[in-house]
Enzyme design. Structure first.
Site, PDB file in Angstrom:
ATOM      1  N   ASP A   1       0.861  -1.173   0.000  1.00  0.00           N
ATOM      2  CA  ASP A   1       0.000   0.000   0.000  1.00  0.00           C
ATOM      3  C   ASP A   1       0.895   1.219   0.000  1.00  0.00           C
ATOM      4  OD1 ASP A   1      -2.936   0.529  -0.014  1.00  0.00           O
ATOM      5  OD2 ASP A   1      -2.326   1.942   1.541  1.00  0.00           O
ATOM      6  N   SER A   2       0.625   2.115  -0.903  1.00  0.00           N
ATOM      7  CA  SER A   2       1.561   3.212  -1.111  1.00  0.00           C
ATOM      8  C   SER A   2       0.815   4.456  -1.527  1.00  0.00           C
ATOM      9  CB  SER A   2       2.603   2.814  -2.159  1.00  0.00           C
ATOM     10  OG  SER A   2       2.005   2.149  -3.257  1.00  0.00           O
TER      11      SER A   2
ATOM     12  N   GLY B   1       1.700   6.279 -12.098  1.00  0.00           N
ATOM     13  CA  GLY B   1       1.083   7.066 -11.034  1.00  0.00           C
ATOM     14  C   GLY B   1       1.591   8.506 -11.008  1.00  0.00           C
TER      15      GLY B   1
HETATM   16  P1  ITT Z   1      -3.341  -2.351  -5.468  1.00  0.00           P
HETATM   17  O1  ITT Z   1      -4.185  -1.827  -4.324  1.00  0.00           O
HETATM   18  O2  ITT Z   1      -4.023  -3.414  -6.282  1.00  0.00           O
HETATM   19  O3  ITT Z   1      -1.958  -2.741  -5.023  1.00  0.00           O
HETATM   20  P2  ITT Z   1      -3.288   0.430  -6.349  1.00  0.00           P
HETATM   21  O4  ITT Z   1      -2.591   1.086  -7.494  1.00  0.00           O
HETATM   22  O5  ITT Z   1      -4.738   0.754  -6.115  1.00  0.00           O
HETATM   23  O6  ITT Z   1      -3.098  -1.155  -6.528  1.00  0.00           O
HETATM   24  P3  ITT Z   1      -2.663   1.607  -3.752  1.00  0.00           P
HETATM   25  O7  ITT Z   1      -4.029   1.423  -3.187  1.00  0.00           O
HETATM   26  O8  ITT Z   1      -1.486   1.303  -2.880  1.00  0.00           O
HETATM   27  O9  ITT Z   1      -2.453   0.704  -5.048  1.00  0.00           O
HETATM   28  O10 ITT Z   1      -2.548   3.084  -4.311  1.00  0.00           O
HETATM   29  C1  ITT Z   1      -1.302   3.595  -4.624  1.00  0.00           C
HETATM   30  C2  ITT Z   1      -1.457   4.977  -5.268  1.00  0.00           C
HETATM   31  O11 ITT Z   1      -0.216   5.649  -5.165  1.00  0.00           O
HETATM   32  C3  ITT Z   1      -1.787   4.899  -6.741  1.00  0.00           C
HETATM   33  O12 ITT Z   1      -2.452   6.071  -7.145  1.00  0.00           O
HETATM   34  C4  ITT Z   1      -0.401   4.837  -7.374  1.00  0.00           C
HETATM   35  O13 ITT Z   1      -0.414   5.337  -8.693  1.00  0.00           O
HETATM   36  C5  ITT Z   1       0.394   5.725  -6.427  1.00  0.00           C
HETATM   37  N1  ITT Z   1       1.759   5.213  -6.317  1.00  0.00           N
HETATM   38  C6  ITT Z   1       2.192   4.175  -5.559  1.00  0.00           C
HETATM   39  N2  ITT Z   1       3.475   3.925  -5.761  1.00  0.00           N
HETATM   40  C7  ITT Z   1       3.879   4.800  -6.698  1.00  0.00           C
HETATM   41  C8  ITT Z   1       5.094   5.010  -7.349  1.00  0.00           C
HETATM   42  O14 ITT Z   1       6.146   4.238  -7.130  1.00  0.00           O
HETATM   43  N3  ITT Z   1       5.157   5.999  -8.255  1.00  0.00           N
HETATM   44  C9  ITT Z   1       4.094   6.759  -8.519  1.00  0.00           C
HETATM   45  N4  ITT Z   1       2.894   6.616  -7.970  1.00  0.00           N
HETATM   46  C10 ITT Z   1       2.780   5.630  -7.056  1.00  0.00           C
END
Ligand code: ITT
Length: 205
Positions: free
Chosen positions: A79-80, A163
């Site tokens: 989660d990021s 992202g």
């Molecule tokens: P999962 O839950 O299926 O893992 P998700 O993309 O919805 O996929 P998150 O709920 O963790 O994942 O949301 C992460 C958000 O942060 C999402 O908008 C990503 O584009 C952004 N993000 C995460 N890591 C990133 C990175 O390394 N570079 C740019 N944006 C990132």
């Protein structure tokens, strides 16, 4: 291997549908690991991420997949998100849906840039955060956090990464994560730093 969770094949299932994340894990882990994600398991339910922290949401995603995949599988959820100082830490845990459902990465970037319009260069500090939760069966066994400090641009630049990468310049670099080579991002990213903690834990005696 201390926790002996990866088996001889060193297989890991990343509990994500975001194939960009999976690609980064593949690059970071190297050829010694077989890396899958949930696109290989379309029958698994998609959990509601209703935690209030990255760690809670990582745990929710990890256990949701692990309980269905069985005790023999090492499951790791990521989660990021992006925290912007001038926006009181937003979008934070709401990063994925910041501009609403269906808006996608470009819409999310545009919303952040719009909210940051007029904020001077010295006040554009931000960071990416990543929490990895490792689970087996019903249980989260451990979690690991990583962050990378940086600042936001005024316009998107670069086609690499995913992202918010094209609007984020990491500390010590001259370009965005969208402009920098993938190896540079993978050398210092929030995800790489969290993964280092996980790998050390896996290797623990
Ligand atoms: P999962 O839950 O299926 O893992 P998700 O993309 O919805 O996929 P998150 O709920 O963790 O994942 O949301 C992460 C958000 O942060 C999402 O908008 C990503 O584009 C952004 N993000 C995460 N890591 C990133 C990175 O390394 N570079 C740019 N944006 C990132």
């Amino acid at each position: 291997m201390g926790h002996d969770m990866s088996g001889n094949g060193r297989k890991i299932v990343i509990a994500t549908h975001n194939t960009h994340k999976t690609g980064e894990f593949r690059a970071l882990l190297g050829a010694g690991w077989e890396v899958e994600d949930l696109t290989a398991y379309p029958e698994l339910p998609v959990p509601v991420e209703d935690g209030v922290t990255f760690a809670e949401n990582a745990g929710i995603k990890a256990v949701s997949a692990a309980r269905r995949l069985g005790d023999g599988v090492l499951v790791v959820a990521d989660d990021s998100g992006l925290e912007v100082d001038a926006l009181a830490g937003r979008p934070g845990i709401f990063s994925a849906r910041y501009a609403g459902p269906g808006a996608g990465d470009a819409g999310n970037r545009e919303r952040v840039l719009e909210e940051m319009r007029g904020v001077p260069a010295g006040e554009r500090g931000a960071r990416f955060r990543c929490v990895l939760a490792v689970a087996r069966g019903e249980e989260v066994l451990a979690s690991f956090a990583g962050a990378v400090e940086g600042r936001l641009t005024e316009a998107a630049a670069g086609l690499g990464g995913f992202g918010y990468d094209p609007i984020f310049i990491p500390e010590g670099q001259a370009g965005t994560f969208g402009e920098l080579p993938a190896e540079v991002k993978n050398g210092l990213s929030h995800r790489a730093r969290a993964l280092a903690g996980l790998l050390a834990w896996l290797d623990e005696a």
